[in-house]
Write a protein that holds these residues in place. Structure first.
Motif, PDB file in Angstrom:
ATOM      1  N   ILE A 282     -13.306 -22.658   3.796  1.00 37.04           N
ATOM      2  CA  ILE A 282     -12.699 -22.693   5.132  1.00 37.04           C
ATOM      3  C   ILE A 282     -11.435 -23.526   5.013  1.00 37.04           C
ATOM      4  O   ILE A 282     -11.476 -24.687   4.599  1.00 37.04           O
ATOM      5  N   SER A 283     -10.318 -22.900   5.357  1.00 35.45           N
ATOM      6  CA  SER A 283      -9.013 -23.524   5.167  1.00 35.45           C
ATOM      7  C   SER A 283      -8.253 -23.642   6.479  1.00 35.45           C
ATOM      8  O   SER A 283      -8.518 -22.921   7.448  1.00 35.45           O
ATOM      9  N   TYR A 284      -7.279 -24.548   6.482  1.00 34.41           N
ATOM     10  CA  TYR A 284      -6.381 -24.689   7.624  1.00 34.41           C
ATOM     11  C   TYR A 284      -5.434 -23.492   7.688  1.00 34.41           C
ATOM     12  O   TYR A 284      -5.026 -22.936   6.661  1.00 34.41           O
ATOM     13  N   GLY A 285      -5.068 -23.134   8.916  1.00 39.38           N
ATOM     14  CA  GLY A 285      -4.093 -22.071   9.130  1.00 39.38           C
ATOM     15  C   GLY A 285      -4.731 -20.690   9.165  1.00 39.38           C
ATOM     16  O   GLY A 285      -5.751 -20.453   8.521  1.00 39.38           O
ATOM     17  N   GLU A 286      -4.138 -19.799   9.920  1.00 40.57           N
ATOM     18  CA  GLU A 286      -4.627 -18.419  10.008  1.00 40.57           C
ATOM     19  C   GLU A 286      -3.834 -17.552   9.036  1.00 40.57           C
ATOM     20  O   GLU A 286      -2.638 -17.350   9.204  1.00 40.57           O
ATOM     21  N   ALA A 287      -4.497 -17.061   7.999  1.00 38.23           N
ATOM     22  CA  ALA A 287      -3.832 -16.286   6.946  1.00 38.23           C
ATOM     23  C   ALA A 287      -3.211 -15.007   7.495  1.00 38.23           C
ATOM     24  O   ALA A 287      -3.801 -14.328   8.336  1.00 38.23           O
ATOM     25  N   LYS A 288      -2.031 -14.679   6.982  1.00 34.96           N
ATOM     26  CA  LYS A 288      -1.316 -13.469   7.393  1.00 34.96           C
ATOM     27  C   LYS A 288      -1.529 -12.329   6.390  1.00 34.96           C
ATOM     28  O   LYS A 288      -0.888 -11.286   6.479  1.00 34.96           O
ATOM     29  N   PHE A 289      -2.409 -12.521   5.435  1.00 36.43           N
ATOM     30  CA  PHE A 289      -2.630 -11.511   4.407  1.00 36.43           C
ATOM     31  C   PHE A 289      -4.119 -11.172   4.314  1.00 36.43           C
ATOM     32  O   PHE A 289      -4.978 -11.972   4.686  1.00 36.43           O
ATOM     33  N   LYS A 290      -4.401  -9.976   3.810  1.00 38.96           N
ATOM     34  CA  LYS A 290      -5.786  -9.578   3.566  1.00 38.96           C
ATOM     35  C   LYS A 290      -6.231  -9.968   2.159  1.00 38.96           C
ATOM     36  O   LYS A 290      -7.395 -10.283   1.923  1.00 38.96           O
ATOM     37  N   LYS A 291      -5.249  -9.940   1.239  1.00 38.00           N
ATOM     38  CA  LYS A 291      -5.542 -10.286  -0.147  1.00 38.00           C
ATOM     39  C   LYS A 291      -4.312 -10.936  -0.761  1.00 38.00           C
ATOM     40  O   LYS A 291      -3.188 -10.494  -0.519  1.00 38.00           O
ATOM     41  N   LYS A 292      -4.529 -11.995  -1.525  1.00 36.12           N
ATOM     42  CA  LYS A 292      -3.419 -12.642  -2.214  1.00 36.12           C
ATOM     43  C   LYS A 292      -3.882 -13.047  -3.614  1.00 36.12           C
ATOM     44  O   LYS A 292      -4.903 -13.726  -3.774  1.00 36.12           O
TER      45      LYS A 292
ATOM     46  N   LYS B 159      -2.072 -25.124 -17.652  1.00 33.73           N
ATOM     47  CA  LYS B 159      -2.855 -24.047 -18.232  1.00 33.73           C
ATOM     48  C   LYS B 159      -2.910 -22.875 -17.261  1.00 33.73           C
ATOM     49  O   LYS B 159      -2.942 -23.075 -16.044  1.00 33.73           O
ATOM     50  N   TYR B 160      -2.933 -21.659 -17.797  1.00 35.61           N
ATOM     51  CA  TYR B 160      -2.980 -20.454 -16.975  1.00 35.61           C
ATOM     52  C   TYR B 160      -4.190 -20.495 -16.040  1.00 35.61           C
ATOM     53  O   TYR B 160      -5.311 -20.818 -16.443  1.00 35.61           O
ATOM     54  N   ALA B 161      -3.966 -20.151 -14.776  1.00 33.90           N
ATOM     55  CA  ALA B 161      -5.051 -20.126 -13.788  1.00 33.90           C
ATOM     56  C   ALA B 161      -4.788 -18.998 -12.795  1.00 33.90           C
ATOM     57  O   ALA B 161      -3.668 -18.821 -12.332  1.00 33.90           O
ATOM     58  N   LYS B 162      -5.860 -18.262 -12.492  1.00 34.37           N
ATOM     59  CA  LYS B 162      -5.720 -17.126 -11.566  1.00 34.37           C
ATOM     60  C   LYS B 162      -6.855 -17.120 -10.554  1.00 34.37           C
ATOM     61  O   LYS B 162      -8.032 -17.202 -10.914  1.00 34.37           O
ATOM     62  N   SER B 163      -6.476 -17.027  -9.287  1.00 35.98           N
ATOM     63  CA  SER B 163      -7.437 -16.930  -8.181  1.00 35.98           C
ATOM     64  C   SER B 163      -7.037 -15.766  -7.286  1.00 35.98           C
ATOM     65  O   SER B 163      -5.847 -15.508  -7.088  1.00 35.98           O
ATOM     66  N   ILE B 164      -8.038 -15.079  -6.744  1.00 36.51           N
ATOM     67  CA  ILE B 164      -7.768 -13.994  -5.795  1.00 36.51           C
ATOM     68  C   ILE B 164      -8.405 -14.355  -4.459  1.00 36.51           C
ATOM     69  O   ILE B 164      -9.623 -14.552  -4.370  1.00 36.51           O
ATOM     70  N   PHE B 165      -7.586 -14.459  -3.420  1.00 35.86           N
ATOM     71  CA  PHE B 165      -8.036 -14.831  -2.083  1.00 35.86           C
ATOM     72  C   PHE B 165      -8.181 -13.580  -1.225  1.00 35.86           C
ATOM     73  O   PHE B 165      -7.257 -12.783  -1.113  1.00 35.86           O
ATOM     74  N   PHE B 166      -9.345 -13.435  -0.609  1.00 35.18           N
ATOM     75  CA  PHE B 166      -9.595 -12.352   0.348  1.00 35.18           C
ATOM     76  C   PHE B 166      -9.853 -12.984   1.709  1.00 35.18           C
ATOM     77  O   PHE B 166     -10.738 -13.835   1.846  1.00 35.18           O
ATOM     78  N   THR B 167      -9.088 -12.582   2.715  1.00 39.57           N
ATOM     79  CA  THR B 167      -9.282 -13.115   4.062  1.00 39.57           C
ATOM     80  C   THR B 167     -10.460 -12.409   4.722  1.00 39.57           C
ATOM     81  O   THR B 167     -10.427 -11.198   4.941  1.00 39.57           O
TER      82      THR B 167
ATOM     83  N   GLY C 246      -7.158 -21.343  14.385  1.00 39.49           N
ATOM     84  CA  GLY C 246      -6.299 -22.080  13.464  1.00 39.49           C
ATOM     85  C   GLY C 246      -6.890 -22.287  12.085  1.00 39.49           C
ATOM     86  O   GLY C 246      -6.365 -23.082  11.291  1.00 39.49           O
ATOM     87  N   PHE C 247      -7.965 -21.545  11.759  1.00 38.52           N
ATOM     88  CA  PHE C 247      -8.615 -21.672  10.449  1.00 38.52           C
ATOM     89  C   PHE C 247      -8.852 -20.282   9.868  1.00 38.52           C
ATOM     90  O   PHE C 247      -8.853 -19.278  10.579  1.00 38.52           O
ATOM     91  N   THR C 248      -9.084 -20.251   8.549  1.00 36.76           N
ATOM     92  CA  THR C 248      -9.392 -18.999   7.860  1.00 36.76           C
ATOM     93  C   THR C 248     -10.614 -19.180   6.968  1.00 36.76           C
ATOM     94  O   THR C 248     -10.737 -20.186   6.261  1.00 36.76           O
ATOM     95  N   LEU C 249     -11.500 -18.188   7.013  1.00 40.33           N
ATOM     96  CA  LEU C 249     -12.609 -18.115   6.063  1.00 40.33           C
ATOM     97  C   LEU C 249     -12.160 -17.211   4.924  1.00 40.33           C
ATOM     98  O   LEU C 249     -11.864 -16.038   5.143  1.00 40.33           O
ATOM     99  N   PHE C 250     -12.090 -17.779   3.719  1.00 44.87           N
ATOM    100  CA  PHE C 250     -11.689 -17.022   2.538  1.00 44.87           C
ATOM    101  C   PHE C 250     -12.893 -16.754   1.632  1.00 44.87           C
ATOM    102  O   PHE C 250     -13.807 -17.575   1.532  1.00 44.87           O
ATOM    103  N   GLU C 251     -12.835 -15.614   0.966  1.00 47.70           N
ATOM    104  CA  GLU C 251     -13.684 -15.365  -0.190  1.00 47.70           C
ATOM    105  C   GLU C 251     -12.734 -15.427  -1.380  1.00 47.70           C
ATOM    106  O   GLU C 251     -11.711 -14.737  -1.387  1.00 47.70           O
TER     107      GLU C 251
END
Length: 272
Positions: free
Chosen positions: A152-162, A171-179, A185-190
């Motif tokens: 659960i993050s601050y702000g309402e995400a404007k994207f479905k996937k990032k 070091k290389y790091a990769k994360s995929i965020f799904f709204t 004013g909050f977003t639940l991400f997977e």
């Protein structure tokens, strides 16, 4: 959340000791938990100088995370065991850790295959002997484990996937965020992580300007909202591990329900 006005210059540890009627050692423990705010800014330095007119806020103490190893098991076969790790326990190593308690109660050979941050809850996987441990570590090294978190993050995400490709500790790091949902004013991400760098999701969340609620290091520097001031840990949960079992050849998909504090906050802001 308890609020106290400061009437004279003093240090934070002495002030908390006095207003709560605690020893200075106990006062320092509260400060070390990073759940103390001075003028809405999180402060964890015991010697911090308070001035007359400052406002000190202390999050309510939560003692409801009692944990019983034998009741935390969410998956088991002859090779591995998975538990629902609570917040506020180390994954492995020191006395009192999840690994330490499981070994003491269930099996002294158990060994943590991976780690979760102390404040992060969720699926934690253990091998039943050293040989099994090394076979499963190979899965992690070959990146053949699907690792999914809820946050659960601050702000309402404007994207479905990032997709976030940003180095962590060079070091290389990769994360995929799904709204999953936005509200108040909050977003639940997977969040699915393709690498496992230390604090990766927390760092990436901050970099995309959606810091995790309750994150004391990468979160907001100033917290005005009384709802989030009383959140005592980062709202991050290791929700799912999925992999091809190296011994049985079957796909194993393990999910852990969120803890009550995550659920309660999610309900409060209408994300759950």
């Amino acid at each position: 959340m308890k609020k106290f006005p400061v009437n004279k210059e003093t240090d934070l540890k002495s002030f908390i000791s006095e207003v709560l009627g605690l020893t200075k050692n106990k006062a320092k423990e509260i400060i070390d938990s990073k759940n103390v705010f001075v003028n809405s800014k999180r402060v964890w330095i015991a010697s911090h100088t308070l001035k007359k007119g400052d406002i000190v806020e202390i999050a309510d103490i939560d003692n409801s995370f009692s944990w019983k190893p034998e009741k935390s098991v969410i998956y088991e076969d002859q090779f591995i065991l998975a538990v629902q790790k609570p917040p506020f326990l180390e994954s492995e190593g020191r006395k009192g850790s999840v690994e330490y308690q499981l070994r003491k109660v269930l099996d002294r050979r158990l060994k943590a295959i991976h780690r979760l941050d102390r404040e992060t809850s969720g699926v934690l996987l253990f091998a039943k002997n050293e040989k099994i441990f090394h076979r499963f570590k190979d899965l992690w090294h070959r990146k053949e484990v699907v690792k999914v978190y809820l946050s659960i993050s601050y702000g309402e995400a404007k994207f479905k996937k990032k997709v976030v490709n940003m180095p962590v500790d060079k070091k290389y790091a990769k994360s995929i965020f799904f709204t999953k949902k936005i509200s108040k004013g909050f977003t639940l991400f997977e969040v699915e992580i393709k690498t496992g760098r230390k604090h990766q999701i927390r760092i990436h969340s901050s970099k995309i300007r959606h810091p995790i609620v309750g994150d004391k290091i990468y979160g907001l520097k100033k917290v005005e909202d009384p709802l989030t001031k009383n959140v005592k840990r980062q709202m991050l949960h290791g929700y799912r591990l999925r992999f091809l079992h190296p011994f049985t050849g079957k796909v194993v998909d393990i999910k852990a329900p969120v803890y009550h504090d995550f659920y309660n906050f999610g309900k409060l802001v209408k994300l759950l």
